[in-house]
Design a protein around this motif. Structure first.
Motif, mmCIF file in Angstrom:
data_model
loop_
_atom_site.group_PDB
_atom_site.id
_atom_site.type_symbol
_atom_site.label_atom_id
_atom_site.label_comp_id
_atom_site.label_asym_id
_atom_site.label_seq_id
_atom_site.Cartn_x
_atom_site.Cartn_y
_atom_site.Cartn_z
ATOM 1 N N CYS A 47 0.826 -1.223 0.000
ATOM 2 C CA CYS A 47 0.000 0.000 0.000
ATOM 3 C C CYS A 47 0.853 1.263 0.000
ATOM 4 O O CYS A 47 0.348 2.352 -0.303
ATOM 5 N N GLU A 48 2.147 1.111 0.362
ATOM 6 C CA GLU A 48 3.059 2.262 0.282
ATOM 7 C C GLU A 48 3.369 2.595 -1.180
ATOM 8 O O GLU A 48 3.785 3.688 -1.515
ATOM 9 N N ARG A 51 -2.157 2.242 -4.409
ATOM 10 C CA ARG A 51 -3.362 2.361 -3.573
ATOM 11 C C ARG A 51 -4.317 1.181 -3.826
ATOM 12 O O ARG A 51 -4.543 0.797 -4.983
ATOM 13 N N THR A 54 -6.994 1.539 -6.594
ATOM 14 C CA THR A 54 -6.693 1.232 -8.011
ATOM 15 C C THR A 54 -7.263 -0.145 -8.364
ATOM 16 O O THR A 54 -7.904 -0.334 -9.403
ATOM 17 N N THR A 65 -6.819 -5.736 2.507
ATOM 18 C CA THR A 65 -5.516 -5.451 3.125
ATOM 19 C C THR A 65 -5.425 -5.968 4.555
ATOM 20 O O THR A 65 -4.337 -6.142 5.072
#
Ligand code: CTP
Length: 437
Positions: A47-48, A51, A54, A65
Protein backbone atom coordinates in the motif's frame (compact mmCIF):
# COMPACT_ATOMS: atom_id res chain seq x y z
CA UNK A 1 -8.50 -10.50 -26.57
CA UNK A 2 -8.75 -14.17 -27.80
CA UNK A 3 -10.69 -16.53 -25.57
CA UNK A 4 -8.63 -17.40 -22.50
CA UNK A 5 -8.64 -20.53 -20.32
CA UNK A 6 -8.92 -18.12 -17.41
CA UNK A 7 -12.43 -17.00 -18.43
CA UNK A 8 -14.85 -17.62 -15.55
CA UNK A 9 -12.08 -18.49 -13.09
CA UNK A 10 -11.63 -16.88 -9.69
CA UNK A 11 -8.12 -15.45 -9.32
CA UNK A 12 -6.68 -14.07 -6.11
CA UNK A 13 -3.88 -11.64 -6.94
CA UNK A 14 -1.48 -10.93 -4.09
CA UNK A 15 0.65 -7.80 -4.20
CA UNK A 16 3.70 -7.48 -1.95
CA UNK A 17 5.64 -4.31 -1.15
CA UNK A 18 8.11 -3.58 -3.91
CA UNK A 19 8.34 -0.81 -6.45
CA UNK A 20 7.21 -3.29 -9.13
CA UNK A 21 3.79 -3.27 -7.44
CA UNK A 22 2.73 -0.78 -10.10
CA UNK A 23 2.95 -3.58 -12.70
CA UNK A 24 0.39 -5.57 -10.69
CA UNK A 25 -2.27 -3.14 -11.94
CA UNK A 26 -1.53 -4.07 -15.58
CA UNK A 27 -1.54 -7.77 -14.70
CA UNK A 28 -4.85 -7.34 -12.89
CA UNK A 29 -6.28 -5.68 -15.97
CA UNK A 30 -5.15 -8.57 -18.19
CA UNK A 31 -6.91 -11.07 -15.91
CA UNK A 32 -10.10 -8.99 -15.88
CA UNK A 33 -10.05 -8.57 -19.66
CA UNK A 34 -9.63 -12.33 -20.01
CA UNK A 35 -12.97 -12.78 -18.23
CA UNK A 36 -11.64 -13.83 -14.81
CA UNK A 37 -13.11 -12.65 -11.54
CA UNK A 38 -10.20 -11.09 -9.64
CA UNK A 39 -9.83 -10.26 -5.96
CA UNK A 40 -6.70 -8.46 -4.86
CA UNK A 41 -4.89 -8.78 -1.52
CA UNK A 42 -2.22 -6.18 -0.76
CA UNK A 43 0.34 -6.34 2.03
CA UNK A 44 0.61 -3.17 4.11
CA UNK A 45 4.00 -2.52 2.47
CA UNK A 46 2.41 -2.80 -0.98
CA UNK A 47 0.00 0.00 0.00
CA UNK A 48 3.06 2.26 0.28
CA UNK A 49 3.62 1.76 -3.45
CA UNK A 50 0.11 1.52 -4.89
CA UNK A 51 -3.36 2.36 -3.57
CA UNK A 52 -5.91 -0.42 -2.94
CA UNK A 53 -8.46 1.81 -4.67
CA UNK A 54 -6.69 1.23 -8.01
CA UNK A 55 -7.49 -2.49 -7.76
CA UNK A 56 -11.01 -1.91 -6.46
CA UNK A 57 -11.67 0.18 -9.57
CA UNK A 58 -10.07 -2.36 -11.92
CA UNK A 59 -11.79 -5.45 -10.52
CA UNK A 60 -15.10 -4.19 -9.21
CA UNK A 61 -14.37 -5.90 -5.86
CA UNK A 62 -13.01 -4.14 -2.77
CA UNK A 63 -9.26 -4.77 -2.50
CA UNK A 64 -8.26 -6.54 0.74
CA UNK A 65 -5.52 -5.45 3.12
CA UNK A 66 -6.60 -6.46 6.64
CA UNK A 67 -6.73 -9.81 8.39
CA UNK A 68 -8.79 -8.33 11.23
CA UNK A 69 -11.50 -5.71 11.31
CA UNK A 70 -12.71 -6.08 7.74
CA UNK A 71 -16.43 -6.62 7.02
CA UNK A 72 -15.61 -10.21 6.00
CA UNK A 73 -15.21 -12.11 9.33
CA UNK A 74 -12.71 -14.71 8.01
CA UNK A 75 -11.29 -13.20 4.83
CA UNK A 76 -8.25 -15.49 4.59
CA UNK A 77 -10.17 -18.77 4.42
CA UNK A 78 -12.85 -17.41 2.10
CA UNK A 79 -10.22 -16.03 -0.28
CA UNK A 80 -8.00 -19.11 -0.06
CA UNK A 81 -10.81 -21.60 -0.54
CA UNK A 82 -12.55 -19.72 -3.35
CA UNK A 83 -9.42 -19.21 -5.47
CA UNK A 84 -8.87 -21.26 -8.62
CA UNK A 85 -5.43 -19.71 -8.89
CA UNK A 86 -3.37 -17.60 -6.51
CA UNK A 87 -0.77 -15.31 -8.05
CA UNK A 88 1.61 -13.09 -6.08
CA UNK A 89 3.20 -10.38 -8.23
CA UNK A 90 5.52 -8.96 -7.16
CA UNK A 91 6.77 -11.50 -4.63
CA UNK A 92 9.42 -9.76 -2.53
CA UNK A 93 12.30 -11.39 -0.62
CA UNK A 94 10.31 -10.84 2.58
CA UNK A 95 7.16 -12.51 1.31
CA UNK A 96 9.24 -15.39 -0.10
CA UNK A 97 10.87 -15.91 3.32
CA UNK A 98 7.52 -15.88 5.09
CA UNK A 99 6.05 -18.39 2.63
CA UNK A 100 9.11 -20.64 2.90
CA UNK A 101 8.63 -20.81 6.65
CA UNK A 102 4.85 -20.99 6.71
CA UNK A 103 4.47 -17.72 8.63
CA UNK A 104 0.99 -16.26 8.82
CA UNK A 105 1.32 -12.72 10.12
CA UNK A 106 -0.88 -10.82 7.68
CA UNK A 107 -3.79 -11.40 5.34
CA UNK A 108 -1.78 -12.46 2.27
CA UNK A 109 0.42 -14.96 4.13
CA UNK A 110 -2.72 -16.44 5.72
CA UNK A 111 -4.44 -16.77 2.33
CA UNK A 112 -1.36 -18.63 1.05
CA UNK A 113 -1.75 -21.18 3.83
CA UNK A 114 -5.52 -21.41 3.44
CA UNK A 115 -5.57 -22.39 -0.24
CA UNK A 116 -5.35 -25.63 -2.16
CA UNK A 117 -5.29 -23.80 -5.48
CA UNK A 118 -2.09 -23.66 -7.56
CA UNK A 119 0.14 -20.81 -6.44
CA UNK A 120 2.39 -18.72 -8.69
CA UNK A 121 5.13 -16.44 -7.35
CA UNK A 122 6.54 -13.78 -9.71
CA UNK A 123 9.68 -12.57 -7.99
CA UNK A 124 11.17 -9.08 -7.94
CA UNK A 125 13.97 -7.63 -5.83
CA UNK A 126 17.34 -5.95 -6.12
CA UNK A 127 20.22 -8.02 -7.56
CA UNK A 128 22.13 -8.22 -4.26
CA UNK A 129 19.02 -9.53 -2.51
CA UNK A 130 18.24 -11.99 -5.30
CA UNK A 131 21.75 -13.44 -5.13
CA UNK A 132 21.78 -13.93 -1.34
CA UNK A 133 22.09 -17.60 -0.42
CA UNK A 134 19.25 -17.27 2.07
CA UNK A 135 16.92 -16.04 -0.70
CA UNK A 136 17.98 -18.90 -2.97
CA UNK A 137 17.43 -21.35 -0.11
CA UNK A 138 13.91 -20.00 0.45
CA UNK A 139 13.28 -20.27 -3.28
CA UNK A 140 14.26 -23.96 -3.27
CA UNK A 141 11.96 -24.50 -0.31
CA UNK A 142 8.85 -22.94 -1.89
CA UNK A 143 9.53 -24.85 -5.12
CA UNK A 144 9.75 -28.06 -3.12
CA UNK A 145 6.42 -27.11 -1.53
CA UNK A 146 4.84 -27.01 -5.00
CA UNK A 147 4.75 -23.27 -5.67
CA UNK A 148 5.39 -22.32 -9.31
CA UNK A 149 8.01 -19.63 -9.66
CA UNK A 150 8.59 -16.98 -12.32
CA UNK A 151 12.16 -15.87 -11.75
CA UNK A 152 13.02 -12.20 -12.18
CA UNK A 153 14.57 -10.99 -15.42
CA UNK A 154 17.62 -8.84 -16.07
CA UNK A 155 17.02 -5.14 -16.70
CA UNK A 156 16.82 -1.70 -15.22
CA UNK A 157 16.10 -1.67 -11.49
CA UNK A 158 15.02 1.04 -9.11
CA UNK A 159 17.75 3.64 -8.42
CA UNK A 160 19.23 3.29 -11.92
CA UNK A 161 21.03 -0.03 -11.34
CA UNK A 162 20.97 -2.69 -14.01
CA UNK A 163 20.98 -6.39 -13.11
CA UNK A 164 18.79 -9.38 -12.35
CA UNK A 165 15.80 -8.87 -10.10
CA UNK A 166 13.29 -7.19 -12.39
CA UNK A 167 9.69 -8.43 -12.25
CA UNK A 168 8.66 -10.30 -15.42
CA UNK A 169 6.40 -8.29 -17.70
CA UNK A 170 2.66 -8.62 -16.94
CA UNK A 171 2.04 -10.31 -20.33
CA UNK A 172 4.60 -12.99 -19.49
CA UNK A 173 3.11 -13.59 -16.03
CA UNK A 174 -0.35 -13.76 -17.59
CA UNK A 175 0.77 -16.35 -20.18
CA UNK A 176 2.49 -18.41 -17.47
CA UNK A 177 -0.71 -18.40 -15.40
CA UNK A 178 -2.74 -19.51 -18.41
CA UNK A 179 -0.30 -22.41 -18.83
CA UNK A 180 -0.59 -23.46 -15.19
CA UNK A 181 -4.36 -23.18 -15.33
CA UNK A 182 -4.54 -25.34 -18.51
CA UNK A 183 -2.41 -28.03 -16.86
CA UNK A 184 -4.73 -28.09 -13.84
CA UNK A 185 -7.81 -28.27 -16.06
CA UNK A 186 -6.30 -31.17 -18.04
CA UNK A 187 -5.55 -32.99 -14.80
CA UNK A 188 -9.13 -32.54 -13.62
CA UNK A 189 -10.50 -33.76 -16.98
CA UNK A 190 -8.19 -36.78 -16.94
CA UNK A 191 -9.41 -37.34 -13.43
CA UNK A 192 -13.07 -37.52 -14.36
CA UNK A 193 -12.30 -39.63 -17.46
CA UNK A 194 -10.11 -41.93 -15.36
CA UNK A 195 -12.75 -42.50 -12.72
CA UNK A 196 -15.45 -43.17 -15.37
CA UNK A 197 -13.33 -45.45 -17.51
CA UNK A 198 -14.17 -49.14 -17.91
CA UNK A 199 -11.88 -51.41 -15.99
CA UNK A 200 -10.32 -52.76 -19.20
CA UNK A 201 -9.86 -49.38 -20.87
CA UNK A 202 -6.27 -48.26 -21.52
CA UNK A 203 -5.26 -45.13 -19.61
CA UNK A 204 -2.21 -42.94 -19.70
CA UNK A 205 -0.20 -42.82 -16.50
CA UNK A 206 -1.25 -39.19 -16.00
CA UNK A 207 -4.91 -40.18 -16.20
CA UNK A 208 -4.33 -43.11 -13.89
CA UNK A 209 -2.52 -40.91 -11.39
CA UNK A 210 -5.24 -38.33 -11.34
CA UNK A 211 -7.90 -41.03 -11.19
CA UNK A 212 -6.30 -42.18 -7.97
CA UNK A 213 -6.72 -38.68 -6.70
CA UNK A 214 -10.47 -38.90 -7.27
CA UNK A 215 -10.82 -42.36 -5.83
CA UNK A 216 -8.82 -41.61 -2.74
CA UNK A 217 -10.66 -38.64 -1.37
CA UNK A 218 -12.86 -35.90 -2.66
CA UNK A 219 -11.64 -33.66 0.12
CA UNK A 220 -7.88 -33.97 -0.06
CA UNK A 221 -6.35 -33.07 -3.40
CA UNK A 222 -3.09 -34.92 -3.87
CA UNK A 223 -1.58 -37.71 -5.92
CA UNK A 224 -1.29 -39.93 -2.81
CA UNK A 225 -4.85 -39.28 -1.66
CA UNK A 226 -6.33 -42.21 0.23
CA UNK A 227 -3.09 -44.24 0.22
CA UNK A 228 -1.82 -45.85 3.43
CA UNK A 229 1.85 -45.07 3.83
CA UNK A 230 4.10 -46.22 6.65
CA UNK A 231 7.40 -44.39 7.12
CA UNK A 232 10.13 -45.30 9.62
CA UNK A 233 12.56 -42.73 11.00
CA UNK A 234 15.57 -42.43 13.27
CA UNK A 235 18.27 -44.73 14.55
CA UNK A 236 17.32 -47.68 16.74
CA UNK A 237 18.86 -48.04 20.20
CA UNK A 238 19.84 -51.48 21.41
CA UNK A 239 20.21 -51.68 25.20
CA UNK A 240 23.47 -52.83 26.72
CA UNK A 241 22.23 -52.31 30.26
CA UNK A 242 19.69 -50.10 32.05
CA UNK A 243 21.44 -46.87 30.98
CA UNK A 244 23.64 -47.67 27.97
CA UNK A 245 22.75 -48.54 24.41
CA UNK A 246 24.33 -49.23 21.01
CA UNK A 247 23.07 -46.63 18.56
CA UNK A 248 23.92 -44.78 15.37
CA UNK A 249 24.07 -41.21 14.10
CA UNK A 250 20.70 -41.11 12.29
CA UNK A 251 18.75 -37.95 13.24
CA UNK A 252 15.34 -39.02 11.89
CA UNK A 253 15.01 -35.87 9.72
CA UNK A 254 14.62 -37.70 6.40
CA UNK A 255 11.77 -39.90 7.66
CA UNK A 256 9.97 -36.92 9.18
CA UNK A 257 10.08 -34.86 5.98
CA UNK A 258 8.89 -37.83 3.90
CA UNK A 259 5.98 -38.32 6.32
CA UNK A 260 5.14 -34.60 6.05
CA UNK A 261 5.30 -34.65 2.25
CA UNK A 262 3.13 -37.79 1.96
CA UNK A 263 0.59 -36.19 4.31
CA UNK A 264 0.56 -33.00 2.24
CA UNK A 265 -0.21 -35.12 -0.84
CA UNK A 266 -3.24 -36.69 0.80
CA UNK A 267 -1.90 -39.99 2.18
CA UNK A 268 -2.85 -41.56 5.53
CA UNK A 269 0.56 -41.60 7.15
CA UNK A 270 1.91 -43.74 9.99
CA UNK A 271 5.33 -42.72 11.29
CA UNK A 272 7.18 -45.40 13.24
CA UNK A 273 10.07 -43.51 14.78
CA UNK A 274 12.69 -43.53 17.51
CA UNK A 275 12.48 -39.73 17.93
CA UNK A 276 9.95 -36.90 17.62
CA UNK A 277 11.33 -33.94 15.65
CA UNK A 278 8.15 -32.12 14.73
CA UNK A 279 4.48 -32.33 15.43
CA UNK A 280 2.79 -33.53 12.26
CA UNK A 281 -0.96 -33.18 12.90
CA UNK A 282 -2.76 -35.93 11.03
CA UNK A 283 0.13 -38.42 11.16
CA UNK A 284 -0.30 -41.52 13.32
CA UNK A 285 2.84 -41.57 15.42
CA UNK A 286 4.24 -44.84 16.85
CA UNK A 287 7.24 -44.39 19.13
CA UNK A 288 9.72 -47.29 19.28
CA UNK A 289 13.27 -47.73 20.47
CA UNK A 290 14.79 -51.03 19.38
CA UNK A 291 14.93 -52.89 16.06
CA UNK A 292 12.67 -55.53 17.59
CA UNK A 293 10.03 -52.95 18.58
CA UNK A 294 10.26 -51.33 15.15
CA UNK A 295 9.86 -54.72 13.46
CA UNK A 296 6.76 -55.50 15.55
CA UNK A 297 5.20 -52.09 14.79
CA UNK A 298 5.87 -52.42 11.05
CA UNK A 299 4.90 -56.08 10.63
CA UNK A 300 1.58 -55.66 12.47
CA UNK A 301 0.55 -52.85 10.09
CA UNK A 302 2.03 -54.15 6.84
CA UNK A 303 -1.06 -55.89 5.45
CA UNK A 304 -3.09 -52.65 5.36
CA UNK A 305 -0.30 -50.55 3.82
CA UNK A 306 0.08 -49.52 0.19
CA UNK A 307 3.60 -48.19 0.71
CA UNK A 308 6.39 -48.66 3.24
CA UNK A 309 9.39 -46.32 3.33
CA UNK A 310 12.18 -47.61 5.57
CA UNK A 311 14.15 -44.42 6.22
CA UNK A 312 15.20 -45.59 9.70
CA UNK A 313 18.75 -46.69 10.42
CA UNK A 314 18.06 -50.07 11.96
CA UNK A 315 20.78 -51.77 13.99
CA UNK A 316 22.03 -54.99 12.39
CA UNK A 317 23.13 -56.42 15.76
CA UNK A 318 22.01 -56.11 19.35
CA UNK A 319 23.55 -57.17 22.67
CA UNK A 320 22.50 -60.79 23.29
CA UNK A 321 21.72 -60.31 26.98
CA UNK A 322 21.23 -56.70 28.06
CA UNK A 323 21.54 -56.24 31.81
CA UNK A 324 18.44 -54.88 33.51
CA UNK A 325 20.61 -52.89 35.94
CA UNK A 326 23.49 -50.49 35.37
CA UNK A 327 26.73 -52.43 34.86
CA UNK A 328 29.44 -51.21 37.25
CA UNK A 329 32.90 -50.56 35.88
CA UNK A 330 34.57 -52.38 38.76
CA UNK A 331 32.93 -55.57 37.49
CA UNK A 332 34.78 -55.06 34.18
CA UNK A 333 33.23 -55.33 30.72
CA UNK A 334 35.66 -56.53 28.10
CA UNK A 335 33.20 -57.94 25.54
CA UNK A 336 29.55 -57.58 24.60
CA UNK A 337 28.11 -60.58 22.83
CA UNK A 338 26.02 -59.49 19.86
CA UNK A 339 23.30 -61.31 17.97
CA UNK A 340 21.76 -60.28 14.62
CA UNK A 341 18.46 -58.35 14.54
CA UNK A 342 15.72 -59.12 12.07
CA UNK A 343 16.16 -57.40 8.69
CA UNK A 344 12.76 -55.66 8.62
CA UNK A 345 12.88 -54.53 5.01
CA UNK A 346 14.13 -57.87 3.68
CA UNK A 347 11.26 -59.59 5.50
CA UNK A 348 8.78 -57.12 3.96
CA UNK A 349 10.31 -57.84 0.54
CA UNK A 350 9.65 -61.57 1.05
CA UNK A 351 6.08 -60.98 2.26
CA UNK A 352 4.98 -58.22 -0.08
CA UNK A 353 1.93 -58.58 -2.29
CA UNK A 354 1.11 -55.29 -4.04
CA UNK A 355 2.92 -52.97 -1.63
CA UNK A 356 5.46 -50.46 -2.94
CA UNK A 357 8.65 -50.79 -0.90
CA UNK A 358 11.24 -48.04 -0.55
CA UNK A 359 14.55 -48.61 1.23
CA UNK A 360 17.47 -46.39 2.08
CA UNK A 361 21.16 -47.21 2.01
CA UNK A 362 23.58 -44.96 3.84
CA UNK A 363 26.98 -45.71 2.31
CA UNK A 364 30.47 -44.30 2.70
CA UNK A 365 31.77 -45.82 -0.56
CA UNK A 366 30.56 -47.56 -3.76
CA UNK A 367 27.18 -45.96 -3.12
CA UNK A 368 25.50 -46.95 -6.41
CA UNK A 369 26.93 -50.48 -6.49
CA UNK A 370 25.82 -51.19 -2.92
CA UNK A 371 22.44 -49.55 -3.58
CA UNK A 372 21.85 -51.65 -6.70
CA UNK A 373 22.69 -54.84 -4.76
CA UNK A 374 20.28 -53.97 -1.93
CA UNK A 375 17.35 -53.16 -4.23
CA UNK A 376 17.66 -56.72 -5.60
CA UNK A 377 18.49 -58.61 -2.43
CA UNK A 378 15.60 -57.01 -0.49
CA UNK A 379 13.09 -57.17 -3.39
CA UNK A 380 12.43 -53.39 -3.35
CA UNK A 381 10.70 -51.08 -5.81
CA UNK A 382 13.05 -48.20 -5.05
CA UNK A 383 16.20 -47.72 -3.04
CA UNK A 384 17.48 -44.28 -2.12
CA UNK A 385 21.25 -44.58 -1.79
CA UNK A 386 22.95 -41.71 -0.03
CA UNK A 387 26.46 -40.72 0.85
CA UNK A 388 27.35 -40.47 4.53
CA UNK A 389 30.51 -39.43 6.30
CA UNK A 390 30.79 -36.05 4.50
CA UNK A 391 29.71 -32.66 5.86
CA UNK A 392 26.76 -31.88 3.55
CA UNK A 393 25.19 -35.31 3.21
CA UNK A 394 23.87 -37.97 5.53
CA UNK A 395 23.16 -38.04 9.24
CA UNK A 396 21.90 -34.82 10.82
CA UNK A 397 22.39 -32.61 7.72
CA UNK A 398 19.64 -30.73 5.87
CA UNK A 399 20.94 -31.94 2.50
CA UNK A 400 21.63 -35.34 0.96
CA UNK A 401 23.76 -36.49 -1.97
CA UNK A 402 21.51 -39.19 -3.34
CA UNK A 403 20.87 -41.70 -6.10
CA UNK A 404 17.69 -43.62 -6.98
CA UNK A 405 18.31 -47.32 -7.64
CA UNK A 406 15.25 -48.92 -9.22
CA UNK A 407 14.05 -52.50 -9.43
CA UNK A 408 14.73 -52.50 -13.21
CA UNK A 409 18.44 -51.91 -12.52
CA UNK A 410 18.47 -48.23 -13.53
CA UNK A 411 20.33 -45.69 -11.40
CA UNK A 412 19.49 -41.97 -11.32
CA UNK A 413 21.97 -39.48 -9.91
CA UNK A 414 19.98 -36.80 -8.03
CA UNK A 415 22.94 -34.69 -6.99
CA UNK A 416 22.92 -32.71 -3.75
CA UNK A 417 19.37 -31.95 -2.63
CA UNK A 418 17.66 -30.50 0.42
CA UNK A 419 16.02 -33.34 2.33
CA UNK A 420 12.69 -31.60 1.70
CA UNK A 421 13.38 -31.65 -2.05
CA UNK A 422 14.43 -35.28 -1.88
CA UNK A 423 11.18 -36.13 -0.08
CA UNK A 424 9.23 -34.55 -2.98
CA UNK A 425 11.18 -36.66 -5.52
CA UNK A 426 10.59 -39.82 -3.49
CA UNK A 427 6.84 -39.12 -3.25
CA UNK A 428 6.78 -38.44 -7.01
CA UNK A 429 8.26 -41.92 -7.57
CA UNK A 430 5.79 -43.48 -5.15
CA UNK A 431 2.82 -41.77 -6.85
CA UNK A 432 4.10 -42.93 -10.23
CA UNK A 433 4.61 -46.46 -8.92
CA UNK A 434 1.10 -46.49 -7.45
CA UNK A 435 -0.57 -45.53 -10.69
CA UNK A 436 1.17 -48.41 -12.50
CA UNK A 437 -0.27 -50.97 -10.08
N1 CTP B 1 17.01 -52.31 7.34
C1 CTP B 1 16.01 -52.99 8.01
N2 CTP B 1 16.32 -53.83 9.03
C2 CTP B 1 17.60 -54.01 9.40
C3 CTP B 1 18.63 -53.32 8.73
C4 CTP B 1 18.30 -52.47 7.71
O1 CTP B 1 14.84 -52.82 7.66
N3 CTP B 1 17.87 -54.83 10.41
C5 CTP B 1 16.64 -51.42 6.24
C6 CTP B 1 17.01 -49.96 6.47
O2 CTP B 1 15.95 -49.26 7.08
C7 CTP B 1 17.27 -49.47 5.06
C8 CTP B 1 17.74 -50.70 4.31
O3 CTP B 1 17.34 -51.82 5.10
O4 CTP B 1 16.09 -49.01 4.44
C9 CTP B 1 19.23 -50.76 4.10
O5 CTP B 1 19.89 -50.64 5.35
P1 CTP B 1 21.47 -50.62 5.40
O6 CTP B 1 21.89 -50.48 6.82
O7 CTP B 1 22.01 -49.64 4.40
O8 CTP B 1 21.84 -52.04 4.83
P2 CTP B 1 22.03 -53.42 5.50
O9 CTP B 1 21.09 -54.36 4.82
O10 CTP B 1 21.90 -53.33 6.99
O11 CTP B 1 23.51 -53.79 5.06
P3 CTP B 1 24.92 -53.12 5.51
O12 CTP B 1 24.69 -52.55 6.90
O13 CTP B 1 25.85 -54.25 5.49
O14 CTP B 1 25.23 -52.05 4.49
Amino acid sequence: MPDSVLRGSHIVLGVAGGVAAYKAASLCRLFVKAGAEVEVVLTLEACEFIRPLTFTALTGFPAHTQLFGASDPVPHTRLGQSADLLVVAPTTAHLLARAAHGLADDLLSNVLLATRAPVVFALAMHTEMWEQSVVQRNLRQVRADGIKVIEPGVGELVGGDVGSGRLAEPEKIFAFCEGIFSEETEKKQACSKGSNADAGEERTSAQAATALLCRGSSEVAGDLAGRNILVTAGGTREPVDAVRFLGNRSSGKMGHVIAGEALRRGAHVTLVATCVLASLPGVEFVRVETAEEMAAAVFSRFAEMDVVVMAAAVADFRPAAPADRKLKKEAGLSRIELVPTVDILKTLGERKKTQFLVGFAAETEQVCENGAKKVRSKNLDLLVANLVGVTDSGFGTDTNRAWFCSADGSVQDLGLLLKTELSVRICDRIADGMCRR
